[in-house]
Design a protein around this motif. Structure first.
Motif, PDB file in Angstrom:
ATOM      1  N   ARG A   1     -13.679   6.294 121.484  1.00  0.00           N
ATOM      2  CA  ARG A   1     -12.435   6.276 120.548  1.00  0.00           C
ATOM      3  C   ARG A   1     -13.689   6.397 119.210  1.00  0.00           C
ATOM      4  N   GLY A   2     -12.948   6.861 118.003  1.00  0.00           N
ATOM      5  CA  GLY A   2     -13.617   7.280 116.765  1.00  0.00           C
ATOM      6  C   GLY A   2     -13.455   8.879 116.552  1.00  0.00           C
ATOM      7  N   LEU A   3     -13.746   8.856 115.291  1.00  0.00           N
ATOM      8  CA  LEU A   3     -14.131  10.095 114.588  1.00  0.00           C
ATOM      9  C   LEU A   3     -15.572   9.843 113.933  1.00  0.00           C
ATOM     10  N   GLY A   4     -15.600  10.953 113.372  1.00  0.00           N
ATOM     11  CA  GLY A   4     -17.038  11.388 112.922  1.00  0.00           C
ATOM     12  C   GLY A   4     -16.894  12.210 111.807  1.00  0.00           C
ATOM     13  N   MET A   5     -17.633  12.663 111.022  1.00  0.00           N
ATOM     14  CA  MET A   5     -17.847  13.537 110.299  1.00  0.00           C
ATOM     15  C   MET A   5     -19.587  14.372 109.304  1.00  0.00           C
ATOM     16  N   TYR A   6     -19.401  15.002 110.061  1.00  0.00           N
ATOM     17  CA  TYR A   6     -20.243  16.399 108.882  1.00  0.00           C
ATOM     18  C   TYR A   6     -20.997  16.085 107.476  1.00  0.00           C
ATOM     19  N   ILE A   7     -22.058  15.924 107.046  1.00  0.00           N
ATOM     20  CA  ILE A   7     -20.931  15.506 105.451  1.00  0.00           C
ATOM     21  C   ILE A   7     -23.380  16.147 105.079  1.00  0.00           C
ATOM     22  N   HIS A   8     -23.069  17.178 104.121  1.00  0.00           N
ATOM     23  CA  HIS A   8     -24.105  17.917 104.386  1.00  0.00           C
ATOM     24  C   HIS A   8     -24.864  16.324 103.265  1.00  0.00           C
ATOM     25  N   GLU A   9     -25.963  16.436 103.002  1.00  0.00           N
ATOM     26  CA  GLU A   9     -27.091  15.826 102.326  1.00  0.00           C
ATOM     27  C   GLU A   9     -27.267  15.754 101.032  1.00  0.00           C
ATOM     28  N   SER A  10     -26.431  16.804 100.433  1.00  0.00           N
ATOM     29  CA  SER A  10     -26.676  16.569  99.282  1.00  0.00           C
ATOM     30  C   SER A  10     -25.620  16.947  98.244  1.00  0.00           C
TER      31      SER A  10
END
Length: 108
Positions: A1-10
């Protein structure tokens, strides 16, 4: 279970805990992305296939209404696990959810 997001380091961002939840009926993750010229709320939402559609609709409606009141730009995406073309005709929950999304200028 769970969601994730990829977020650019900038990107500068903050998780919004009051909109982020994990229950048997809804999983959601919301962040606010901001820089000196722009900010927006970004949300990922998932409805488990066996979760209550009514509970999911109530939760997402409350989240969308709160975001709308904040007057912030918002992008909400995810997998709601229903076929709007097939189930919509018979479901007051889906009609309510569609109305709320359209009211807040989100496309179902």
């Amino acid at each position: 279970r769970g969601l994730g997001m990829y977020i650019h380091e900038s990107m500068n961002f903050v998780k919004i805990d009051k909109y982020s939840q994990t229950t048997k009926d809804i999983e959601s993750l919301f962040i606010e992305i901001h820089n000196e010229n722009y900010s927006a709320v970004v949300g990922a939402v998932y409805r488990p296939p066996n979760g209550s559609l009514q509970a999911f609709t109530t939760s997402i409606t409350n989240i969308l209404q709160t975001i709308s009141k904040s007057k912030k730009n918002a992008v909400v995406m995810g997998d709601f696990n229903f076929n709007m073309f097939q189930e919509y005709k018979n479901s007051s929950c889906l009609k309510r959810l569609s109305s709320v999304m359209i009211l807040h200028l989100l496309s179902p």
